[in-house]
Design a protein around this motif. Structure first.
Motif, PDB file in Angstrom:
ATOM      1  N   PRO A   1     -67.541  21.738  53.971  1.00  0.00           N
ATOM      2  CA  PRO A   1     -68.534  21.067  53.122  1.00  0.00           C
ATOM      3  C   PRO A   1     -67.942  19.931  52.291  1.00  0.00           C
ATOM      4  O   PRO A   1     -68.587  18.895  52.089  1.00  0.00           O
ATOM      5  CB  PRO A   1     -69.047  22.202  52.229  1.00  0.00           C
ATOM      6  CG  PRO A   1     -68.820  23.442  53.028  1.00  0.00           C
ATOM      7  CD  PRO A   1     -67.549  23.198  53.782  1.00  0.00           C
ATOM      8  N   LEU A   2     -66.694  20.120  51.813  1.00  0.00           N
ATOM      9  CA  LEU A   2     -66.057  19.067  51.021  1.00  0.00           C
ATOM     10  C   LEU A   2     -65.909  17.793  51.829  1.00  0.00           C
ATOM     11  O   LEU A   2     -66.243  16.695  51.353  1.00  0.00           O
ATOM     12  CB  LEU A   2     -64.684  19.545  50.540  1.00  0.00           C
ATOM     13  CG  LEU A   2     -63.821  18.479  49.835  1.00  0.00           C
ATOM     14  CD1 LEU A   2     -64.479  18.009  48.549  1.00  0.00           C
ATOM     15  CD2 LEU A   2     -62.422  19.023  49.561  1.00  0.00           C
ATOM     16  N   PHE A   3     -65.441  17.913  53.077  1.00  0.00           N
ATOM     17  CA  PHE A   3     -65.235  16.728  53.898  1.00  0.00           C
ATOM     18  C   PHE A   3     -66.555  16.080  54.301  1.00  0.00           C
ATOM     19  O   PHE A   3     -66.627  14.860  54.456  1.00  0.00           O
ATOM     20  CB  PHE A   3     -64.403  17.072  55.136  1.00  0.00           C
ATOM     21  CG  PHE A   3     -62.957  17.339  54.824  1.00  0.00           C
ATOM     22  CD1 PHE A   3     -62.350  16.736  53.743  1.00  0.00           C
ATOM     23  CD2 PHE A   3     -62.204  18.189  55.606  1.00  0.00           C
ATOM     24  CE1 PHE A   3     -61.017  16.964  53.443  1.00  0.00           C
ATOM     25  CE2 PHE A   3     -60.872  18.436  55.321  1.00  0.00           C
ATOM     26  CZ  PHE A   3     -60.281  17.825  54.233  1.00  0.00           C
ATOM     27  N   HIS A   4     -67.599  16.880  54.498  1.00  0.00           N
ATOM     28  CA  HIS A   4     -68.906  16.303  54.795  1.00  0.00           C
ATOM     29  C   HIS A   4     -69.392  15.446  53.626  1.00  0.00           C
ATOM     30  O   HIS A   4     -69.846  14.314  53.823  1.00  0.00           O
ATOM     31  CB  HIS A   4     -69.925  17.408  55.084  1.00  0.00           C
ATOM     32  CG  HIS A   4     -69.708  18.126  56.383  1.00  0.00           C
ATOM     33  ND1 HIS A   4     -69.454  17.460  57.565  1.00  0.00           N
ATOM     34  CD2 HIS A   4     -69.703  19.444  56.695  1.00  0.00           C
ATOM     35  CE1 HIS A   4     -69.306  18.329  58.547  1.00  0.00           C
ATOM     36  NE2 HIS A   4     -69.445  19.547  58.041  1.00  0.00           N
ATOM     37  N   VAL A   5     -69.283  15.977  52.425  1.00  0.00           N
ATOM     38  CA  VAL A   5     -69.741  15.245  51.238  1.00  0.00           C
ATOM     39  C   VAL A   5     -68.905  13.982  51.035  1.00  0.00           C
ATOM     40  O   VAL A   5     -69.444  12.893  50.783  1.00  0.00           O
ATOM     41  CB  VAL A   5     -69.668  16.150  49.996  1.00  0.00           C
ATOM     42  CG1 VAL A   5     -69.934  15.338  48.729  1.00  0.00           C
ATOM     43  CG2 VAL A   5     -70.670  17.292  50.106  1.00  0.00           C
ATOM     44  N   VAL A   6     -67.575  14.112  51.150  1.00  0.00           N
ATOM     45  CA  VAL A   6     -66.693  12.969  50.931  1.00  0.00           C
ATOM     46  C   VAL A   6     -66.935  11.887  51.990  1.00  0.00           C
ATOM     47  O   VAL A   6     -67.019  10.692  51.669  1.00  0.00           O
ATOM     48  CB  VAL A   6     -65.218  13.415  50.953  1.00  0.00           C
ATOM     49  CG1 VAL A   6     -64.287  12.209  50.961  1.00  0.00           C
ATOM     50  CG2 VAL A   6     -64.925  14.291  49.735  1.00  0.00           C
ATOM     51  N   SER A   7     -67.051  12.285  53.253  1.00  0.00           N
ATOM     52  CA  SER A   7     -67.244  11.307  54.329  1.00  0.00           C
ATOM     53  C   SER A   7     -68.566  10.569  54.181  1.00  0.00           C
ATOM     54  O   SER A   7     -68.617   9.331  54.272  1.00  0.00           O
ATOM     55  CB  SER A   7     -67.187  12.005  55.692  1.00  0.00           C
ATOM     56  OG  SER A   7     -65.936  12.606  55.911  1.00  0.00           O
ATOM     57  N   LEU A   8     -69.647  11.302  53.944  1.00  0.00           N
ATOM     58  CA  LEU A   8     -70.947  10.656  53.797  1.00  0.00           C
ATOM     59  C   LEU A   8     -71.001   9.816  52.518  1.00  0.00           C
ATOM     60  O   LEU A   8     -71.598   8.732  52.497  1.00  0.00           O
ATOM     61  CB  LEU A   8     -72.050  11.722  53.783  1.00  0.00           C
ATOM     62  CG  LEU A   8     -72.219  12.501  55.099  1.00  0.00           C
ATOM     63  CD1 LEU A   8     -73.275  13.581  54.946  1.00  0.00           C
ATOM     64  CD2 LEU A   8     -72.590  11.550  56.238  1.00  0.00           C
ATOM     65  N   GLY A   9     -70.360  10.307  51.453  1.00  0.00           N
ATOM     66  CA  GLY A   9     -70.306   9.524  50.219  1.00  0.00           C
ATOM     67  C   GLY A   9     -69.554   8.221  50.412  1.00  0.00           C
ATOM     68  O   GLY A   9     -69.949   7.175  49.883  1.00  0.00           O
ATOM     69  N   ALA A  10     -68.453   8.271  51.190  1.00  0.00           N
ATOM     70  CA  ALA A  10     -67.684   7.060  51.460  1.00  0.00           C
ATOM     71  C   ALA A  10     -68.517   6.049  52.239  1.00  0.00           C
ATOM     72  O   ALA A  10     -68.481   4.842  51.951  1.00  0.00           O
ATOM     73  CB  ALA A  10     -66.421   7.412  52.234  1.00  0.00           C
ATOM     74  N   VAL A  11     -69.286   6.524  53.208  1.00  0.00           N
ATOM     75  CA  VAL A  11     -70.137   5.629  53.993  1.00  0.00           C
ATOM     76  C   VAL A  11     -71.166   4.950  53.095  1.00  0.00           C
ATOM     77  O   VAL A  11     -71.385   3.733  53.167  1.00  0.00           O
ATOM     78  CB  VAL A  11     -70.835   6.403  55.125  1.00  0.00           C
ATOM     79  CG1 VAL A  11     -71.900   5.536  55.799  1.00  0.00           C
ATOM     80  CG2 VAL A  11     -69.817   6.875  56.155  1.00  0.00           C
TER      81      VAL A  11
END
Length: 203
Positions: free
Chosen positions: A99-109
């Motif tokens: 979940p952390l990487f999903h949030v970080v990746s989508l937030g970065a986009v």
């Protein structure tokens, strides 16, 4: 379509395609994961399907060989990174790490697209950000595809010094992110906000 969005699409998609293509070649040539798969569809299924359980070496795909590009300095060797860049958060439990990487990746986009939209696309001073942001976007999406497909990122570029010291393994997506961040740092130094003109005093 405005020129800046053409640059965004071409650079970001180019990074994603090159990143996934090189990872496909690495899995095909350096591991046994695709052995026995005669069709492209079968090989892609072996790469993007559910990975087998981890072996004794902690890897899901069994390595077959490595390629020495420069005997004492650089090689191509299959590696898996369940964490962030350079292995950060590797020890975090999968149920928290995912979940952390999903949030970080989508937030970065979202942040990259937000800042990219603010560029005029015609100011020569914006050239560093104009190319840097798409590189970071493409790199982030390339690694995010890995995480969605199998829960870990495939790395294979290994720089070392006579096997006495080594840089953490990385891939094309990581390289694009590093170059993109470097361009954004240059942009931060080169491009300054122009101060608003002072109001003229009435005679």
């Amino acid at each position: 379509m405005p020129r800046k969005y053409v640059i965004l699409l071409v650079v970001a998609l180019g990074v994603i395609v090159l990143d996934q293509w090189t990872k496909y070649l690495v899995v095909r040539e350096l591991t046994s994961q695709m052995q026995g798969q005669e069709t492209l569809g079968g090989r892609l299924g072996a790469m993007f399907g559910d990975p087998p359980p981890q072996g004794y070496d902690g890897l899901h795909y069994r390595p077959r060989r490595s390629i020495e590009v420069s005997e004492n300095f650089f090689r191509l060797r299959y590696a898996e990174n369940p964490g962030a860049a350079w292995g950060l958060f590797r020890s975090m439990s999968p149920d928290k790490r995912g979940p952390l990487f999903h949030v970080v990746s989508l937030g970065a986009v979202v942040l990259i697209v937000f800042y990219f939209r603010k560029l005029s696309g015609s100011d020569p001073a914006e050239k560093w950000a104009l190319w840097g942001l798409p590189l970071v976007l493409g790199g982030a999406m390339g690694n995010y595809i890995d995480r969605l497909a199998r829960g870990f990122v495939i790395d294979f570029l290994e720089a070392h010094w006579f096997d006495k010291a080594a840089w953490p393994s990385f891939n094309i997506a990581d390289a694009a992110i590093c170059v993109g961040v470097g361009l954004l740092l240059v942009d931060a130094f080169v491009r300054k906000e122009k101060p608003a003109p002072a109001p003229t005093k009435a005679a």
